[in-house]
Scaffold this motif. Sequence first.
Motif, PDB file in Angstrom:
ATOM      1  N   ALA A 291       9.119  30.171  43.048  1.00 23.20           N
ATOM      2  CA  ALA A 291       8.218  30.825  42.092  1.00 23.20           C
ATOM      3  C   ALA A 291       6.968  29.983  41.858  1.00 23.20           C
ATOM      4  O   ALA A 291       5.853  30.513  41.756  1.00 23.20           O
ATOM      5  CB  ALA A 291       8.954  31.070  40.773  1.00 23.20           C
ATOM      6  N   ILE A 292       7.132  28.662  41.763  1.00 20.52           N
ATOM      7  CA  ILE A 292       5.979  27.767  41.589  1.00 20.52           C
ATOM      8  C   ILE A 292       5.052  27.858  42.800  1.00 20.52           C
ATOM      9  O   ILE A 292       3.822  27.943  42.660  1.00 20.52           O
ATOM     10  CB  ILE A 292       6.446  26.317  41.371  1.00 20.52           C
ATOM     11  CG1 ILE A 292       7.123  26.188  39.999  1.00 20.52           C
ATOM     12  CG2 ILE A 292       5.293  25.321  41.484  1.00 20.52           C
ATOM     13  CD1 ILE A 292       7.824  24.865  39.780  1.00 20.52           C
ATOM     14  N   MET A 293       5.634  27.857  44.002  1.00 20.06           N
ATOM     15  CA  MET A 293       4.829  27.976  45.217  1.00 20.06           C
ATOM     16  C   MET A 293       4.017  29.270  45.198  1.00 20.06           C
ATOM     17  O   MET A 293       2.839  29.275  45.559  1.00 20.06           O
ATOM     18  CB  MET A 293       5.722  27.923  46.451  1.00 20.06           C
ATOM     19  CG  MET A 293       4.982  28.089  47.754  1.00 20.06           C
ATOM     20  SD  MET A 293       5.916  27.597  49.236  1.00 20.06           S
ATOM     21  CE  MET A 293       7.351  28.657  49.110  1.00 20.06           C
ATOM     22  N   SER A 294       4.626  30.356  44.762  1.00 13.92           N
ATOM     23  CA  SER A 294       3.936  31.640  44.707  1.00 13.92           C
ATOM     24  C   SER A 294       2.779  31.607  43.704  1.00 13.92           C
ATOM     25  O   SER A 294       1.660  32.029  44.017  1.00 13.92           O
ATOM     26  CB  SER A 294       4.928  32.745  44.341  1.00 13.92           C
ATOM     27  OG  SER A 294       4.278  33.990  44.215  1.00 13.92           O
ATOM     28  N   LEU A 295       3.026  31.107  42.513  1.00 12.07           N
ATOM     29  CA  LEU A 295       1.978  31.072  41.491  1.00 12.07           C
ATOM     30  C   LEU A 295       0.850  30.116  41.864  1.00 12.07           C
ATOM     31  O   LEU A 295      -0.327  30.426  41.673  1.00 12.07           O
ATOM     32  CB  LEU A 295       2.568  30.673  40.132  1.00 12.07           C
ATOM     33  CG  LEU A 295       3.091  31.795  39.230  1.00 12.07           C
ATOM     34  CD1 LEU A 295       3.523  31.227  37.889  1.00 12.07           C
ATOM     35  CD2 LEU A 295       2.024  32.871  39.020  1.00 12.07           C
ATOM     36  N   ILE A 296       1.203  28.938  42.383  1.00 14.23           N
ATOM     37  CA  ILE A 296       0.176  27.984  42.811  1.00 14.23           C
ATOM     38  C   ILE A 296      -0.669  28.602  43.920  1.00 14.23           C
ATOM     39  O   ILE A 296      -1.911  28.507  43.911  1.00 14.23           O
ATOM     40  CB  ILE A 296       0.803  26.665  43.292  1.00 14.23           C
ATOM     41  CG1 ILE A 296       1.463  25.911  42.131  1.00 14.23           C
ATOM     42  CG2 ILE A 296      -0.248  25.774  43.958  1.00 14.23           C
ATOM     43  CD1 ILE A 296       0.500  25.337  41.118  1.00 14.23           C
ATOM     44  N   GLY A 297      -0.011  29.242  44.893  1.00 13.53           N
ATOM     45  CA  GLY A 297      -0.750  29.900  45.970  1.00 13.53           C
ATOM     46  C   GLY A 297      -1.683  30.968  45.444  1.00 13.53           C
ATOM     47  O   GLY A 297      -2.824  31.103  45.910  1.00 13.53           O
ATOM     48  N   ARG A 298      -1.235  31.736  44.467  1.00 10.61           N
ATOM     49  CA  ARG A 298      -2.070  32.788  43.891  1.00 10.61           C
ATOM     50  C   ARG A 298      -3.304  32.195  43.207  1.00 10.61           C
ATOM     51  O   ARG A 298      -4.428  32.689  43.388  1.00 10.61           O
ATOM     52  CB  ARG A 298      -1.244  33.595  42.887  1.00 10.61           C
ATOM     53  CG  ARG A 298      -1.902  34.888  42.446  1.00 10.61           C
ATOM     54  CD  ARG A 298      -1.039  35.622  41.434  1.00 10.61           C
ATOM     55  NE  ARG A 298       0.332  35.811  41.898  1.00 10.61           N
ATOM     56  CZ  ARG A 298       1.294  36.333  41.152  1.00 10.61           C
ATOM     57  NH1 ARG A 298       1.036  36.696  39.906  1.00 10.61           N
ATOM     58  NH2 ARG A 298       2.513  36.485  41.639  1.00 10.61           N
ATOM     59  N   HIS A 299      -3.114  31.112  42.453  1.00 10.84           N
ATOM     60  CA  HIS A 299      -4.241  30.492  41.742  1.00 10.84           C
ATOM     61  C   HIS A 299      -5.184  29.772  42.704  1.00 10.84           C
ATOM     62  O   HIS A 299      -6.397  29.723  42.483  1.00 10.84           O
ATOM     63  CB  HIS A 299      -3.730  29.538  40.667  1.00 10.84           C
ATOM     64  CG  HIS A 299      -2.975  30.235  39.563  1.00 10.84           C
ATOM     65  ND1 HIS A 299      -3.393  31.430  39.017  1.00 10.84           N
ATOM     66  CD2 HIS A 299      -1.815  29.915  38.921  1.00 10.84           C
ATOM     67  CE1 HIS A 299      -2.526  31.818  38.086  1.00 10.84           C
ATOM     68  NE2 HIS A 299      -1.565  30.917  38.009  1.00 10.84           N
ATOM     69  N   VAL A 300      -4.627  29.209  43.785  1.00 10.50           N
ATOM     70  CA  VAL A 300      -5.487  28.607  44.811  1.00 10.50           C
ATOM     71  C   VAL A 300      -6.342  29.689  45.465  1.00 10.50           C
ATOM     72  O   VAL A 300      -7.554  29.509  45.678  1.00 10.50           O
ATOM     73  CB  VAL A 300      -4.634  27.867  45.874  1.00 10.50           C
ATOM     74  CG1 VAL A 300      -5.477  27.533  47.109  1.00 10.50           C
ATOM     75  CG2 VAL A 300      -4.059  26.586  45.286  1.00 10.50           C
ATOM     76  N   GLY A 301      -5.718  30.834  45.780  1.00 11.50           N
ATOM     77  CA  GLY A 301      -6.477  31.934  46.376  1.00 11.50           C
ATOM     78  C   GLY A 301      -7.569  32.449  45.459  1.00 11.50           C
ATOM     79  O   GLY A 301      -8.649  32.833  45.915  1.00 11.50           O
ATOM     80  N   ALA A 302      -7.298  32.438  44.152  1.00  6.26           N
ATOM     81  CA  ALA A 302      -8.289  32.909  43.174  1.00  6.26           C
ATOM     82  C   ALA A 302      -9.263  31.816  42.758  1.00  6.26           C
ATOM     83  O   ALA A 302     -10.223  32.088  42.026  1.00  6.26           O
ATOM     84  CB  ALA A 302      -7.574  33.463  41.945  1.00  6.26           C
ATOM     85  N   GLY A 303      -9.014  30.561  43.183  1.00  3.76           N
ATOM     86  CA  GLY A 303      -9.885  29.445  42.815  1.00  3.76           C
ATOM     87  C   GLY A 303      -9.746  29.001  41.371  1.00  3.76           C
ATOM     88  O   GLY A 303     -10.675  28.407  40.803  1.00  3.76           O
ATOM     89  N   ASP A 304      -8.596  29.255  40.751  1.00  4.53           N
ATOM     90  CA  ASP A 304      -8.369  28.919  39.337  1.00  4.53           C
ATOM     91  C   ASP A 304      -7.412  27.736  39.238  1.00  4.53           C
ATOM     92  O   ASP A 304      -6.206  27.903  39.028  1.00  4.53           O
ATOM     93  CB  ASP A 304      -7.800  30.138  38.611  1.00  4.53           C
ATOM     94  CG  ASP A 304      -7.746  29.960  37.094  1.00  4.53           C
ATOM     95  OD1 ASP A 304      -8.023  28.834  36.625  1.00  4.53           O
ATOM     96  OD2 ASP A 304      -7.421  30.933  36.390  1.00  4.53           O
ATOM     97  N   MET A 305      -7.926  26.510  39.349  1.00  5.60           N
ATOM     98  CA  MET A 305      -7.066  25.328  39.379  1.00  5.60           C
ATOM     99  C   MET A 305      -6.593  24.896  37.996  1.00  5.60           C
ATOM    100  O   MET A 305      -5.625  24.155  37.879  1.00  5.60           O
ATOM    101  CB  MET A 305      -7.786  24.178  40.077  1.00  5.60           C
ATOM    102  CG  MET A 305      -8.103  24.463  41.543  1.00  5.60           C
ATOM    103  SD  MET A 305      -6.680  25.102  42.470  1.00  5.60           S
ATOM    104  CE  MET A 305      -5.606  23.676  42.454  1.00  5.60           C
TER     105      MET A 305
END
Length: 453
Positions: A291-305
């Motif tokens: 789940a963490i990998m999914s959320l981190i990937g989503r925020h990386v894709g959106a540029g929201d660090m």
Amino acid sequence: MFSLFTLKELFRLALPMVVSQGAFALMMFADRFFLSRIDSVHVAASLGGGVTFFVSICFFTGIVSYGNALVAQYYGRRTLEFCPRVVTQAVFIALASQPVLLLVTLLVAQSFSAIGHDPSLVALEKPYFQVLMAGSFFFLVKNGLASYFTGIGRTRVVMISDVIGVLLNIPLSYALIFGKLGLPALGIVGAALGTVIAGILTIGIYALFYFNRIHVEQFKVRESFRFDRSIMRRYLRLGFPSGLEFFISMATFNIFMLLYQSYGISEGAAMAIVFNWDMLSFVPMMGLSIAIMSLIGRHVGAGDMSRATQVISSGCVIGLTYSGVLAICFFLFRVDLLEVFASPGEDFSAIRDIGSKMMIGMACYVMADAVILVCSGTLRGAGDTRWLMIASIAIHVVMLLVQLVVILVLEQGPLVSWSVFVATLGLNAVIFAGRVFSGRWRQPERLARVMAH
């Protein structure tokens, strides 16, 4: 940075994955419990054969599983039509793996006797391993579908599919092991066959969700059934280090486990029982990591660090709380937990003696496992798979070399070897946490390279 909103978001996403992974742990737990009704040799053989199977396919599993991060990154960018194309590429990878895995099956099946296992153990480990390997294609496809639905945030689909699969597997394995409902009594082979059949049925359940009309239209699934060179290139570029890291870590662990089992049947059975309880901590925490990998990937894709930082702190809160409670239970009730697997009519005293001390060690390392899984999920989601590969391989290779010295050169006892294993996990947690909190993985130019095709 801590956010209650992000904690709730991660919990909602992770809970179905924890249930899903916990269902898998329950399946393995049930199989070994059923086999313990036969004798302790069957329990030890299911651990040896089962872990060897996971090692044999884990390189391809690691690559396919990275589809979670890829899908999440495309989802975060709102390029939804790319998401199902990742699934198609995962199926191509699973197909391409089959000739390699056939050769691995033929070679590895001979390793059990070569490493010095008792002949009675080898006679059970080998067929268990071979039946599981026969279903390797289905395990990889199932993993690809689970990674897809996790990547788009629909973890309830994963939970429903996997839980139904386990509910099918447990009675099926019971019937095949003991010869119930008119089925032949196949013993340990029945346990493996039940797992393969349940895996195929689970793919069918995933397919019902995947080919749902609304989902097909939203993600343009019909246009995804083709080889996509750019996605496959990115899949292999980022997934290959993940697969290699997974393979080396599992291979070194498997060699350690096989070496440890060479101490004797009691030591091997004790390890199988301890790791069976360990799964109730580690496998659900894998759900959190996914789940963490999914959320981190989503925020990386959106540029929201900034949101990515909140995910990390929330993951630490959930992981350390869960594993901390289990650590206390494992320590206080260690003997009672071991006794659950006492085979009727057998002298369990030797297994109880060594196992109770190993349970104390497990109580010490489960929180380290939580840190490792939170950090690895973060780094995989952000595409920092090359560093993760190098660090993990180095740690596991050093651990194995030390174990070889302890077991074969110095001829120390099983508790010394177990202490080295526990210490290695603690060191692993410190190194991974250092990487995450140093922040080097989040540098803008590095993230731009991750997102490039």
